[in-house]
Write a protein that holds these residues in place. Structure first.
Motif, PDB file in Angstrom:
ATOM      1  N   ARG A  94       0.811  -1.217   0.000  1.00 55.94           N
ATOM      2  CA  ARG A  94       0.000   0.000   0.000  1.00 55.94           C
ATOM      3  C   ARG A  94       0.842   1.263   0.000  1.00 55.94           C
ATOM      4  O   ARG A  94       0.313   2.370  -0.097  1.00 55.94           O
ATOM      5  N   CYS A  95       2.161   1.125   0.170  1.00 53.05           N
ATOM      6  CA  CYS A  95       3.019   2.312   0.125  1.00 53.05           C
ATOM      7  C   CYS A  95       4.374   1.892  -0.438  1.00 53.05           C
ATOM      8  O   CYS A  95       4.662   0.702  -0.563  1.00 53.05           O
ATOM      9  N   THR A  96       5.180   2.878  -0.786  1.00 54.04           N
ATOM     10  CA  THR A  96       6.510   2.610  -1.329  1.00 54.04           C
ATOM     11  C   THR A  96       7.533   2.798  -0.226  1.00 54.04           C
ATOM     12  O   THR A  96       7.597   3.868   0.376  1.00 54.04           O
ATOM     13  N   VAL A  97       8.299   1.728   0.055  1.00 55.01           N
ATOM     14  CA  VAL A  97       9.313   1.775   1.113  1.00 55.01           C
ATOM     15  C   VAL A  97      10.678   1.593   0.450  1.00 55.01           C
ATOM     16  O   VAL A  97      10.881   0.631  -0.292  1.00 55.01           O
ATOM     17  N   PHE A  98      11.595   2.526   0.718  1.00 57.60           N
ATOM     18  CA  PHE A  98      12.897   2.402   0.067  1.00 57.60           C
ATOM     19  C   PHE A  98      14.013   2.999   0.924  1.00 57.60           C
ATOM     20  O   PHE A  98      13.762   3.645   1.942  1.00 57.60           O
ATOM     21  N   VAL A  99      15.229   2.743   0.478  1.00 62.30           N
ATOM     22  CA  VAL A  99      16.424   3.263   1.138  1.00 62.30           C
ATOM     23  C   VAL A  99      16.990   4.384   0.267  1.00 62.30           C
ATOM     24  O   VAL A  99      17.144   4.237  -0.950  1.00 62.30           O
ATOM     25  N   GLN A 100      17.298   5.510   0.906  1.00 61.88           N
ATOM     26  CA  GLN A 100      17.671   6.720   0.163  1.00 61.88           C
ATOM     27  C   GLN A 100      18.859   6.516  -0.770  1.00 61.88           C
ATOM     28  O   GLN A 100      18.838   6.971  -1.916  1.00 61.88           O
ATOM     29  N   SER A 101      19.911   5.817  -0.327  1.00 66.14           N
ATOM     30  CA  SER A 101      21.100   5.701  -1.173  1.00 66.14           C
ATOM     31  C   SER A 101      20.864   4.814  -2.397  1.00 66.14           C
ATOM     32  O   SER A 101      21.691   4.765  -3.297  1.00 66.14           O
ATOM     33  N   HIS A 102      19.724   4.102  -2.432  1.00 67.09           N
ATOM     34  CA  HIS A 102      19.393   3.309  -3.620  1.00 67.09           C
ATOM     35  C   HIS A 102      18.811   4.179  -4.739  1.00 67.09           C
ATOM     36  O   HIS A 102      18.569   3.690  -5.836  1.00 67.09           O
ATOM     37  N   VAL A 103      18.566   5.446  -4.427  1.00 68.65           N
ATOM     38  CA  VAL A 103      17.944   6.355  -5.406  1.00 68.65           C
ATOM     39  C   VAL A 103      18.884   7.556  -5.586  1.00 68.65           C
ATOM     40  O   VAL A 103      18.816   8.533  -4.846  1.00 68.65           O
ATOM     41  N   PRO A 104      19.795   7.471  -6.562  1.00 71.13           N
ATOM     42  CA  PRO A 104      20.844   8.501  -6.675  1.00 71.13           C
ATOM     43  C   PRO A 104      20.310   9.901  -6.980  1.00 71.13           C
ATOM     44  O   PRO A 104      21.030  10.892  -6.796  1.00 71.13           O
TER      45      PRO A 104
END
Ligand code: ATP
Ligand code: MG
Length: 332
Positions: free
Chosen positions: A75-85
């Motif tokens: 239901r939401c997007t969960v991610f790690v910041q350094s994976h998104v340059p």
């Protein structure tokens, strides 16, 4: 659906009650009727001294805590910041729009810089509010659910978005802070004039979500109060007791007025004992749930890979629009 975005730093082994009541609880509620993006900002975690041996584990642990607290990756997007340059790349552009004096006025920088040993305050700590603005603006967030301590950073974000738009043409969404009165500032148990903080509070001042309930009970029993006897909500004059009432109310669902009635004629010890039980009821199942997510690293990796893919779609489109507006030659 309106878009929300927020994050929580992997600067400790556990989140604390302030993080939950001021921020994560709202994130869980908002994922139902918002297009929600939540992330663990590991780039921010290196703005203060950190241990490279623990950062990756803390980052995973942070994600596991978010899932254990109720974020649902379907239901939401969960991610790690350094994976998104794109975060660091937009930060550069926004840094070129930020005044030096403007950045110098950020009170979190001043507080955190003062806590670093001599000359260890870094340029990264100084510019971290600009990175935070990039975090928010990349996702065109309409609302940013955070605690009171982040209000100034959301204001800076709004200023930078408006400045970009007026200089280069409408591109960025100007976000609104989403700060709940009541639980937006949970105080340190040992120093009720300061906010409970992962990296700045003394161990006795923080109620960690993953601590053994016995440890938390002891901290609550030792919480600094005042020399009166009356249990009354008065943050100006009775910061310690008011903080305990706030936490009680948020977890028990009783209003502050009801609690003042419940505790009329009772002592501080009664309030602390009840609060320790209420906190234990909430935190006791969490450690095991977190461990459950950590014990299945392949599933956690899948959640993060899916999150990073979705995040990069949105962030990449915003960064491309920004680069176009400021006149960079597109890559061929
Ligand atoms: P650090 O000391 O490393 O900055 P922190 O405890 O301030 O850690 P953050 O990861 O910076 O936690 O913040 C995560 C979210 O929790 C933010 O939205 C922040 O506003 C909120 N928050 C942090 N501390 C409190 C608090 N004491 N009361 C309410 N909300 C809080
Ligand atoms: Mg913080």
């Amino acid at each position: 659906r309106p878009r929300v975005l927020s994050g929580i730093q992997p600067t400790a082994d556990s989140f604390h009650l302030g993080n939950y009541l001021g921020a994560v609880r709202q994130w869980v509620a908002l994922q139902d009727d918002h297009d929600a993006f939540y992330f663990v900002p590991d780039l921010h975690a290196i703005t203060v001294e950190h241990d490279p041996k623990t950062l990756a584990a803390r980052t995973r642990n942070g994600v596991a805590q978010l899932l254990a607290l109720g974020l649902d990756p379907d239901r939401c997007t969960v991610f790690v910041q350094s994976h998104v340059p794109e975060h660091a790349r937009l930060e550069w552009v926004l840094g070129c729009l930020t005044g030096f004096g403007e950045a110098s006025r950020m009170t979190q920088f001043k507080d955190k810089a003062a806590k670093q040993t001599a000359d260890r305050a870094t340029v990264g700590l100084f510019t971290y509010p600009i990175l935070q603005a990039a975090d928010i603006l990349l996702y065109n967030a309409d609302r940013v659910p955070v605690g009171e301590d982040q209000r100034q950073h959301v204001e800076l974000t709004r200023d930078l978005a408006q400045r970009f738009n007026s200089r280069f043409g409408r591109t960025l969404v100007v976000p609104e802070p989403y700060i709940l009165a009541g639980t937006a500032k949970i105080q340190d148990l040992q120093d009720p004039s300061a906010k409970m903080s992962k990296s700045n509070s003394s161990p006795g001042g923080i109620v960690n979500l993953l601590d053994d309930p016995k440890v938390s009970a002891k901290k609550i029993r030792s919480a600094v109060t005042d020399a009166e006897r009356e249990i009354r909500y008065d943050p100006e004059n009775k910061a310690g007791i008011s903080n305990l009432l706030t936490i009680h109310s948020a977890l028990s669902g009783r209003t502050i007025a009801e609690l003042e009635g419940d505790y009329a004629g009772k002592g501080y010890g009664d309030l602390k004992k009840d609060l320790a039980e209420i906190v234990a009821d909430f935190t006791a199942p969490l450690a095991e749930r977190v461990q459950g997510y950590l014990d299945d690293p392949a599933e956690l990796d899948r959640v993060l890979a899916r999150g990073a893919t979705r995040a990069r779609e949105v962030a990449g489109a915003t960064l491309a629009a920004v680069h176009d507006k400021i006149g960079f030659l597109p890559p061929t």
